[in-house]
Scaffold this motif. Structure first.
Motif, PDB file in Angstrom:
ATOM      1  N   THR A   1      33.828  32.485  43.205  1.00  0.00           N
ATOM      2  CA  THR A   1      33.356  33.519  44.116  1.00  0.00           C
ATOM      3  C   THR A   1      34.507  33.856  45.065  1.00  0.00           C
ATOM      4  OG1 THR A   1      32.635  31.851  45.690  1.00  0.00           O
ATOM      5  CG2 THR A   1      31.006  32.600  44.060  1.00  0.00           C
ATOM      6  N   PRO A   2      34.369  34.911  45.878  1.00  0.00           N
ATOM      7  CA  PRO A   2      35.420  35.156  46.870  1.00  0.00           C
ATOM      8  C   PRO A   2      35.652  33.949  47.769  1.00  0.00           C
ATOM      9  CG  PRO A   2      33.969  37.056  46.721  1.00  0.00           C
ATOM     10  CD  PRO A   2      33.348  35.971  45.902  1.00  0.00           C
ATOM     11  N   GLU A   3      34.582  33.256  48.127  1.00  0.00           N
ATOM     12  CA  GLU A   3      34.698  32.115  49.021  1.00  0.00           C
ATOM     13  C   GLU A   3      35.472  30.965  48.367  1.00  0.00           C
ATOM     14  OE1 GLU A   3      31.464  34.749  50.146  1.00  0.00           O
ATOM     15  OE2 GLU A   3      31.834  33.655  48.275  1.00  0.00           O
ATOM     16  N   LEU A   4      35.177  30.695  47.093  1.00  0.00           N
ATOM     17  CA  LEU A   4      35.919  29.637  46.404  1.00  0.00           C
ATOM     18  C   LEU A   4      37.377  30.059  46.206  1.00  0.00           C
ATOM     19  CD1 LEU A   4      34.743  27.351  43.555  1.00  0.00           C
ATOM     20  CD2 LEU A   4      37.000  28.401  43.431  1.00  0.00           C
ATOM     21  N   GLY A   5      37.598  31.327  45.880  1.00  0.00           N
ATOM     22  CA  GLY A   5      38.965  31.810  45.729  1.00  0.00           C
ATOM     23  C   GLY A   5      39.769  31.633  47.005  1.00  0.00           C
ATOM     24  N   LEU A   6      39.148  31.942  48.132  1.00  0.00           N
ATOM     25  CA  LEU A   6      39.820  31.782  49.421  1.00  0.00           C
ATOM     26  C   LEU A   6      40.122  30.312  49.697  1.00  0.00           C
ATOM     27  CD1 LEU A   6      40.813  32.864  52.142  1.00  0.00           C
ATOM     28  CD2 LEU A   6      38.446  32.747  52.965  1.00  0.00           C
TER      29      LEU A   6
ATOM     30  N   LYS B   1      30.133  18.731  35.142  1.00  0.00           N
ATOM     31  CA  LYS B   1      30.278  18.769  33.682  1.00  0.00           C
ATOM     32  C   LYS B   1      31.361  19.713  33.198  1.00  0.00           C
ATOM     33  CE  LYS B   1      25.984  19.837  32.870  1.00  0.00           C
ATOM     34  NZ  LYS B   1      24.724  20.143  32.132  1.00  0.00           N
ATOM     35  N   ASN B   2      31.701  20.721  33.994  1.00  0.00           N
ATOM     36  CA  ASN B   2      32.668  21.731  33.562  1.00  0.00           C
ATOM     37  C   ASN B   2      33.848  21.825  34.522  1.00  0.00           C
ATOM     38  OD1 ASN B   2      31.236  23.006  31.235  1.00  0.00           O
ATOM     39  ND2 ASN B   2      29.697  23.375  32.812  1.00  0.00           N
ATOM     40  N   PHE B   3      35.017  22.090  33.962  1.00  0.00           N
ATOM     41  CA  PHE B   3      36.192  22.331  34.790  1.00  0.00           C
ATOM     42  C   PHE B   3      36.002  23.614  35.600  1.00  0.00           C
ATOM     43  CE2 PHE B   3      40.389  24.519  35.015  1.00  0.00           C
ATOM     44  CZ  PHE B   3      40.938  23.726  36.017  1.00  0.00           C
ATOM     45  N   CYS B   4      35.819  24.740  34.900  1.00  0.00           N
ATOM     46  CA  CYS B   4      35.533  26.014  35.552  1.00  0.00           C
ATOM     47  C   CYS B   4      35.113  27.016  34.490  1.00  0.00           C
ATOM     48  CB  CYS B   4      36.756  26.533  36.314  1.00  0.00           C
ATOM     49  SG  CYS B   4      36.539  28.181  37.049  1.00  0.00           S
ATOM     50  N   VAL B   5      33.940  27.617  34.665  1.00  0.00           N
ATOM     51  CA  VAL B   5      33.410  28.543  33.663  1.00  0.00           C
ATOM     52  C   VAL B   5      33.853  29.978  33.900  1.00  0.00           C
ATOM     53  CG1 VAL B   5      31.415  27.070  33.236  1.00  0.00           C
ATOM     54  CG2 VAL B   5      31.264  28.914  34.944  1.00  0.00           C
ATOM     55  N   GLY B   6      34.697  30.202  34.915  1.00  0.00           N
ATOM     56  CA  GLY B   6      35.207  31.554  35.186  1.00  0.00           C
ATOM     57  C   GLY B   6      34.605  32.142  36.452  1.00  0.00           C
ATOM     58  N   GLY B   7      34.589  33.457  36.528  1.00  0.00           N
ATOM     59  CA  GLY B   7      34.007  34.121  37.684  1.00  0.00           C
ATOM     60  C   GLY B   7      32.499  33.956  37.736  1.00  0.00           C
ATOM     61  N   ASP B   8      31.947  34.068  38.931  1.00  0.00           N
ATOM     62  CA  ASP B   8      30.501  33.925  39.114  1.00  0.00           C
ATOM     63  C   ASP B   8      29.820  35.246  38.758  1.00  0.00           C
ATOM     64  OD1 ASP B   8      27.879  33.678  40.023  1.00  0.00           O
ATOM     65  OD2 ASP B   8      28.461  32.333  41.641  1.00  0.00           O
TER      66      ASP B   8
ATOM     67  N   GLU C   1      24.787  40.806  41.249  1.00  0.00           N
ATOM     68  CA  GLU C   1      23.986  41.047  42.449  1.00  0.00           C
ATOM     69  C   GLU C   1      24.684  41.967  43.443  1.00  0.00           C
ATOM     70  OE1 GLU C   1      23.283  37.113  43.835  1.00  0.00           O
ATOM     71  OE2 GLU C   1      21.560  36.759  42.500  1.00  0.00           O
ATOM     72  N   ALA C   2      25.990  42.140  43.300  1.00  0.00           N
ATOM     73  CA  ALA C   2      26.733  43.003  44.231  1.00  0.00           C
ATOM     74  C   ALA C   2      26.424  44.473  44.016  1.00  0.00           C
ATOM     75  CB  ALA C   2      28.235  42.766  44.091  1.00  0.00           C
ATOM     76  N   GLY C   3      25.846  44.812  42.864  1.00  0.00           N
ATOM     77  CA  GLY C   3      25.484  46.203  42.594  1.00  0.00           C
ATOM     78  C   GLY C   3      26.680  47.138  42.681  1.00  0.00           C
ATOM     79  N   PRO C   4      26.546  48.265  43.392  1.00  0.00           N
ATOM     80  CA  PRO C   4      27.638  49.236  43.474  1.00  0.00           C
ATOM     81  C   PRO C   4      28.901  48.676  44.140  1.00  0.00           C
ATOM     82  CG  PRO C   4      25.573  50.215  44.183  1.00  0.00           C
ATOM     83  CD  PRO C   4      25.330  48.750  44.056  1.00  0.00           C
ATOM     84  N   GLY C   5      28.762  47.572  44.875  1.00  0.00           N
ATOM     85  CA  GLY C   5      29.914  46.977  45.550  1.00  0.00           C
ATOM     86  C   GLY C   5      30.663  45.970  44.712  1.00  0.00           C
ATOM     87  N   VAL C   6      30.353  45.893  43.423  1.00  0.00           N
ATOM     88  CA  VAL C   6      30.956  44.864  42.579  1.00  0.00           C
ATOM     89  C   VAL C   6      32.472  45.030  42.466  1.00  0.00           C
ATOM     90  CG1 VAL C   6      30.549  46.140  40.428  1.00  0.00           C
ATOM     91  CG2 VAL C   6      30.790  43.634  40.387  1.00  0.00           C
ATOM     92  N   GLY C   7      32.951  46.262  42.428  1.00  0.00           N
ATOM     93  CA  GLY C   7      34.398  46.473  42.299  1.00  0.00           C
ATOM     94  C   GLY C   7      35.154  45.877  43.468  1.00  0.00           C
ATOM     95  N   ALA C   8      34.659  46.139  44.676  1.00  0.00           N
ATOM     96  CA  ALA C   8      35.302  45.601  45.873  1.00  0.00           C
ATOM     97  C   ALA C   8      35.204  44.075  45.897  1.00  0.00           C
ATOM     98  CB  ALA C   8      34.662  46.195  47.126  1.00  0.00           C
ATOM     99  N   LEU C   9      34.068  43.545  45.467  1.00  0.00           N
ATOM    100  CA  LEU C   9      33.881  42.092  45.454  1.00  0.00           C
ATOM    101  C   LEU C   9      34.855  41.424  44.493  1.00  0.00           C
ATOM    102  CD1 LEU C   9      32.067  39.709  46.444  1.00  0.00           C
ATOM    103  CD2 LEU C   9      30.766  40.042  44.332  1.00  0.00           C
ATOM    104  N   ILE C  10      34.987  42.004  43.306  1.00  0.00           N
ATOM    105  CA  ILE C  10      35.897  41.413  42.328  1.00  0.00           C
ATOM    106  C   ILE C  10      37.348  41.565  42.777  1.00  0.00           C
ATOM    107  CG2 ILE C  10      36.809  41.681  39.988  1.00  0.00           C
ATOM    108  CD1 ILE C  10      34.005  42.045  38.985  1.00  0.00           C
ATOM    109  N   LYS C  11      37.682  42.693  43.394  1.00  0.00           N
ATOM    110  CA  LYS C  11      39.041  42.873  43.900  1.00  0.00           C
ATOM    111  C   LYS C  11      39.368  41.819  44.954  1.00  0.00           C
ATOM    112  CE  LYS C  11      42.966  45.101  44.190  1.00  0.00           C
ATOM    113  NZ  LYS C  11      43.939  45.048  43.078  1.00  0.00           N
ATOM    114  N   GLU C  12      38.420  41.528  45.817  1.00  0.00           N
ATOM    115  CA  GLU C  12      38.616  40.482  46.824  1.00  0.00           C
ATOM    116  C   GLU C  12      38.788  39.118  46.159  1.00  0.00           C
ATOM    117  OE1 GLU C  12      36.341  38.535  50.719  1.00  0.00           O
ATOM    118  OE2 GLU C  12      35.313  40.023  49.463  1.00  0.00           O
TER     119      GLU C  12
END
Length: 268
Positions: free
Chosen positions: A34-39, A64-71, A77-88
């Motif tokens: 997530t953005p929080e884990l990335g930070l 059980k897992n190293f990392c399954v990728g992005g959340d 759930e970010a809806g129309p704001g998903v682009g900004a969320l992923i960019k962050e």
């Protein structure tokens, strides 16, 4: 007791005997990013790169897992704001990846369960990558209608070749631990129950080594794909000359000539 231990809800950091341990700590969500884990990972990586007492880094994932990728749930759930969320998210992740790739301290990665998407990208960063026998590796991005991130399109073709990188990226083929070793993604397979012990043993050995020399070697290797032969040799000459006047090199030369085991103390 550890020299330094920081409990973060997303990425834990501990430092003992020159070995920094970074652990992704969202086991209930497969350590998905997530953005929080990335930070949190970015901050931890900056600490590893800026603290001269850090002489090797071990990257692991809790559960059980190293990392399954992005959340993907968070992205949906970010809806129309998903682009900004992923960019962050990628902004923090990419800063962390760049810092981990170019720091002096060598990076050891221990992979259990799944290393998928950005999890695979993080595994690719390792200088030494140990894979539990039951682990799986996959690009996974296009399975969710997404394109890759985390530097995977830079590192993967250089490690496995373009054709294999295309196959992994477009078909989302899952590699076993043995296949990951065969393809050059992982260093070795390890029995599941001794994975962390083996990775830590290697990381502690590296933590006792010539840290600045490791750093120069790491950067020379990662830069070599975009440098001409002659330009690379010029970089090598500059790097080895700079290393030669430092205490670690003086210790290494003296130990070699006197047939003793060197004792490296790290160069500030």
């Amino acid at each position: 007791m550890p020299e330094t231990s920081v409990t973060d809800t997303l990425v834990s950091f501990s430092l003992e005997g020159g070995l920094a341990r970074l652990t992704l700590t969202r086991p209930e969500a497969g350590n998905s990013i997530t953005p929080e884990l990335g930070l949190a990972l970015m901050k931890a990586s900056v600490r590893c790169a800026s603290d001269s007492s850090v002489r090797a880094v071990l990257l692991t994932g809790a559960g059980k897992n190293f990392c399954v990728g992005g959340d993907l749930k968070t992205f949906k759930e970010a809806g129309p704001g998903v682009g900004a969320l992923i960019k962050e998210t990628t902004g923090y992740l990419h800063a962390a990846c760049s810092t981990l790739a170019r720091m002096d301290a060598p990076l050891v990665v221990a992979v259990q369960g799944a290393a998928a998407g950005a999890g695979l990208s993080l595994a690719l960063l390792g200088d030494l990558v140990y894979a539990a026998e039951s682990s799986k590796f996959a690009m996974a991005y296009t399975a969710a209608g997404l394109s890759p991130d985390g530097g995977s399109t830079f590192l993967l073709p250089r490690m496995v070749g373009l054709r294999r990188a295309q196959e992994l990226t477009l078909t989302n083929r899952r590699l076993s631990a043995a296949e990951a070793v065969e393809w050059g993604i992982a260093t070795a397979t390890v029995a599941d129950d001794v994975l962390l012990a083996k990775a830590e043993e290697t990381a502690r050995t590296l933590a006792a080594g010539p840290t600045r020399a490791y750093g120069r070697a790491r950067r020379l290797l990662i830069d070599s794909f975009d440098t001409s032969f002659e330009a690379q040799m010029e970089k090598e000459g500059t790097a080895i000359a700079a290393a030669s006047v430092e205490p670690d090199a003086q210790e290494g030369l003296d130990a070699f000539l006197n047939k003793r085991v060197p004792v490296y103390r790290g160069t500030p």
